[in-house]
Design an enzyme around this catalytic site. Sequence first.
Site, PDB file in Angstrom:
ATOM      1  N   ASN A   1       5.378  -8.325 -11.478  1.00 44.64           N
ATOM      2  CA  ASN A   1       4.556  -9.519 -11.286  1.00 44.64           C
ATOM      3  C   ASN A   1       5.027 -10.345 -10.097  1.00 44.64           C
ATOM      4  O   ASN A   1       4.597 -11.486  -9.905  1.00 44.64           O
ATOM      5  CB  ASN A   1       4.553 -10.380 -12.555  1.00 44.64           C
TER       6      ASN A   1
ATOM      7  N   HIS B   1       8.228 -11.268  -9.510  1.00 47.17           N
ATOM      8  CA  HIS B   1       9.381 -12.149  -9.743  1.00 47.17           C
ATOM      9  C   HIS B   1      10.606 -11.646  -8.990  1.00 47.17           C
ATOM     10  O   HIS B   1      10.755 -10.452  -8.732  1.00 47.17           O
ATOM     11  CB  HIS B   1       9.669 -12.309 -11.242  1.00 47.17           C
TER      12      HIS B   1
ATOM     13  N   GLU C   1      10.082 -16.371 -12.599  1.00 49.86           N
ATOM     14  CA  GLU C   1       8.796 -15.812 -12.986  1.00 49.86           C
ATOM     15  C   GLU C   1       7.647 -16.595 -12.352  1.00 49.86           C
ATOM     16  O   GLU C   1       7.830 -17.719 -11.889  1.00 49.86           O
ATOM     17  CB  GLU C   1       8.657 -15.834 -14.514  1.00 49.86           C
TER      18      GLU C   1
ATOM     19  N   ASP D   1      21.809 -13.616 -11.580  1.00 46.64           N
ATOM     20  CA  ASP D   1      21.463 -14.131 -12.897  1.00 46.64           C
ATOM     21  C   ASP D   1      22.354 -13.554 -13.994  1.00 46.64           C
ATOM     22  O   ASP D   1      23.127 -12.632 -13.772  1.00 46.64           O
ATOM     23  CB  ASP D   1      19.990 -13.855 -13.214  1.00 46.64           C
TER      24      ASP D   1
END
Length: 247
Positions: A136, A138, A143, A67
């Site tokens: 979380n 990801h 996400e 990314d």
Amino acid sequence: MIIYSGKDYNDISRKAANIMSAQIIMKPRAVLGLATGSTPVGMYRQLIEWYRKGDLDFSQITTVNLDEYKGLSGENEQSYRYFMNNNLFDHVNIDKSRTFVPNGLEKDSRKACSDYNQIIHTVGGIDMQLLGIGGNGHIGFNEPGEAFETETHCVDLTESTIQANSRFFNNLDEVPKQAYTMGIKNIMSAKKILLIASGESKAEALYRSLYGPVTPNVPASILQLHPDVTVVADEGALKVIREKELI
């Protein structure tokens, strides 16, 4: 899926480096999918050390990163291109023309994503994809959501991610609000996946990812469906899994 445990961050960094270096040695022309963030830094340091000792050769390696922030140039110290140069590429004999990161300065999101997907296809796919994991669940900037994203796409960063990233910038206004990231299809198309997890803050997410239902609400849970995943985690990250006596 194989899970290797380590007593602390340094231990898992060395174990992960062993796995990545084996890939480089076995296939000198390998395509490596790389990740940023604090988790892989120790592994990169170990790879650099072995390179300096003459044990590793990066001259024919190709890399594609997960990314990049939209709006940041590779010269910006908070960009992921800068991170990779600073933490790995500048210290080994890799050909930087074969190190790929999404183009953060491309304003046309559709073009940026299409171009990056084409790069991944052109280099022949990823031999080993390195991943960290968010609190979380990801992976990359994928996400939790209602569906698994497919290929490279532009994401609106969550408020929690923006707040977490604000410590690296002078003020909140400077923090990028969007990023380009590989999608789940890109990640799952890799021949091998290496996931590193460190610290108790990742323990619940790691448990849900490896042993919970496969759901877009926990993006890393999709890894349960991949045929070749290796997880390297320290005692903190494995806390919930050990409490449930799953390993």
